[in-house]
Design an enzyme around this catalytic site. Structure first.
Site, short mmCIF file in Angstrom:
data_model
loop_
_atom_site.label_atom_id
_atom_site.label_comp_id
_atom_site.label_asym_id
_atom_site.label_seq_id
_atom_site.Cartn_x
_atom_site.Cartn_y
_atom_site.Cartn_z
N LYS A 29 -8.46 10.30 -6.25
CA LYS A 29 -7.66 10.40 -5.02
C LYS A 29 -6.22 10.77 -5.34
O LYS A 29 -5.78 10.64 -6.50
CB LYS A 29 -7.73 9.07 -4.25
CG LYS A 29 -7.17 7.88 -5.01
CD LYS A 29 -7.57 6.56 -4.34
CE LYS A 29 -7.00 5.38 -5.12
NZ LYS A 29 -7.53 4.09 -4.60
N ARG A 127 -8.50 -4.71 4.22
CA ARG A 127 -8.02 -3.38 4.60
C ARG A 127 -9.18 -2.57 5.15
O ARG A 127 -9.18 -2.14 6.28
CB ARG A 127 -7.45 -2.61 3.39
CG ARG A 127 -6.29 -3.25 2.68
CD ARG A 127 -5.75 -2.32 1.60
NE ARG A 127 -6.82 -1.76 0.74
CZ ARG A 127 -6.60 -1.09 -0.37
NH1 ARG A 127 -5.35 -0.84 -0.77
NH2 ARG A 127 -7.60 -0.61 -1.09
N TYR A 249 27.21 10.77 -7.08
CA TYR A 249 27.41 10.24 -5.73
C TYR A 249 27.89 8.79 -5.76
O TYR A 249 27.36 7.97 -6.51
CB TYR A 249 26.10 10.30 -4.93
CG TYR A 249 25.75 11.68 -4.43
CD1 TYR A 249 26.57 12.35 -3.53
CD2 TYR A 249 24.59 12.31 -4.87
CE1 TYR A 249 26.23 13.63 -3.09
CE2 TYR A 249 24.24 13.58 -4.42
CZ TYR A 249 25.07 14.23 -3.53
OH TYR A 249 24.73 15.48 -3.09
N MET A 297 19.13 14.40 -5.67
CA MET A 297 17.87 15.07 -5.29
C MET A 297 17.31 15.94 -6.40
O MET A 297 16.11 15.90 -6.69
CB MET A 297 18.11 15.91 -4.02
CG MET A 297 16.83 16.51 -3.47
SD MET A 297 17.11 17.56 -2.04
CE MET A 297 17.67 16.36 -0.83
C1 LIG Z 1 -7.88 3.34 -5.75
C2 LIG Z 1 -9.14 2.60 -5.80
C3 LIG Z 1 -9.78 2.38 -7.01
C4 LIG Z 1 -9.14 2.71 -8.35
O1 LIG Z 1 -8.22 1.68 -8.64
P1 LIG Z 1 -7.39 1.66 -10.01
O2 LIG Z 1 -6.65 0.37 -9.95
O3 LIG Z 1 -6.48 2.84 -9.97
O4 LIG Z 1 -8.36 1.74 -11.10
C5 LIG Z 1 -11.03 1.80 -7.00
N1 LIG Z 1 -11.61 1.42 -5.84
C6 LIG Z 1 -11.01 1.60 -4.64
C7 LIG Z 1 -11.68 1.15 -3.40
C8 LIG Z 1 -9.75 2.19 -4.58
O5 LIG Z 1 -9.14 2.35 -3.40
#
Ligand SMILES: *Cc1c(COP(=O)(O)O)cnc(C)c1O
Length: 354
Positions: A29, A127, A249, A297
């Site tokens: 992701k 969640r 800055y 920036m």
């Molecule tokens: C992001 C995620 C992972 C991976 O987690 P890491 O801590 O980066 O290994 C695994 N399972 C779910 C459901 C996630 O959202």
């Protein structure tokens, strides 16, 4: 200049396989935590990885062609109206509610066949996933799963990087109980840190993300992973600053002695977080160089008074062997995940091992 070491990525995946008792997937992701999802997918598929996770359907569609035939699953659940796209691209939804389940089942009935899915049980994160009430409904009425080919039942750990947190074993035990009441299925439990919680956290499929990209899954202990990312910035100008003169800055840093300042062309727009103002450290030739003044920036300034060999054109190491991503994160008051996923789009990128 951002260098991505895919050999290290592959090595990390193999290292996690050596620790985890079951299979190991790859979580890709957020553009594979900033390092590049297409390159990561291609290399890990070549390495033998056959299970991949992303957060969004669009992320899955973008890499589907790189991982032919592999399980490619979307963690964020099945949004209404996306069912046909999942089927068209052979992408597997992670069912996160009874409503998701009802819609995927309706699609299965419409097509007259079973459809594959993962089932996400919430054991404490609150969640995504079936909550306790929805889980109870499902264990009372398991026939709701009849239209589904259940690939994995999964849950996600709240505090896996804190091995002493009691929630780890609580989630593991809750998950075990729920799985016993559901139709028999393979399970998926550990994220990166979960893999290091011991064999009782093993399952048929671990889901590491961060550790693949070199973030330490065992904070406080030595990092068992290899660094995947190396970030260097080039010195644009070197200038002399007199005692009493400030830099950058808001003048948050003032020279106490005749000083030399190097200005590097990396700023917060590149993901070098503004919270590193006055706190960050770069390295030159293995020696630390203190960041001074505000990160702006497009630019960051360093006090190179003690480094006469740094001249315009020199490269300072921002992330690399001397400054691991976890150290940068600690200085910025965040974690390695945020440092990696913030890496900007303006860097010249070099991919090794593609
Ligand atoms: C992001 C995620 C992972 C991976 O987690 P890491 O801590 O980066 O290994 C695994 N399972 C779910 C459901 C996630 O959202």
């Amino acid at each position: 200049m951002l260098e991505i070491d895919l050999d290290a990525l592959a090595g990390n995946w193999q290292a996690l396989r050596a620790v985890h008792k079951g299979a190991v997937s790859a979580v890709l992701k957020a553009n594979a935590y900033g390092i590049g999802a297409e390159h990561a997918a291609t290399r890990l598929f070549h390495e033998g990885c056959r299970h991949f996770f992303v957060a969004h359907l669009e992320e899955a569609i973008a890499i589907r062609g790189k991982v032919p035939g592999a399980l490619l699953a979307v963690l964020n659940g099945l949004l209404p109206g996306t069912e046909s796209a999942y089927l068209e691209h052979d992408i597997t939804p992670v069912i996160g509610s009874l409503a998701d389940l009802a819609r995927w089942s309706a699609k299965a009935r419409e097509l007259g066949c079973k459809l594959p899915a993962l089932l996400h049980i919430d054991t404490g994160m609150a969640r995504l996933g079936l909550d306790a009430a929805e889980t109870a409904t499902l264990t009372d009425e398991p026939q709701r799963l009849d239209p589904i080919t259940l690939r994995y039942v999964m849950t996600h750990l709240v505090s896996a990087e804190c091995p002493n947190d009691l929630i780890n074993t609580m989630q593991r035990d809750r998950f075990r109980l729920v799985c016993e009441k559901l139709p028999a299925s393979a399970r998926s439990l550990a994220n990166s840190s979960g893999i290091f919680l011991g064999t009782s956290f093993a399952s048929e499929l671990a889901r590491p993300g961060a550790a693949l990209y070199g973030v330490n899954p065992t904070p406080g202990g030595p990092n068992p992973m290899q660094p995947v990312v190396r970030l260097r910035g080039q010195v644009l100008q070197v200038r002399a600053v007199k005692p009493g003169e400030s830099v950058g800055y808001n003048g948050i840093w003032t020279a106490q002695r005749p000083s030399r300042i190097a200005t590097v062309g990396i700023g917060y727009a590149d993901g070098w977080l503004r919270s590193l103002s006055g706190r960050g450290t770069a390295f030159f030739d293995g020696r630390p160089v203190p960041l001074v003044g505000r990160v702006s920036m497009d630019l960051t300034t360093f006090d190179i008074t003690d480094h006469p060999d740094i001249t315009p054109g020199a490269w300072l190491e921002f992330i690399g062997p001397h400054c691991p991503v976890d150290d940068v994160a600690a200085a910025a008051g965040t974690n390695g995940y945020e440092i990696l996923t913030s890496l900007g789009r303006r860097y010249a990128r070099i991919v090794h091992g593609a």
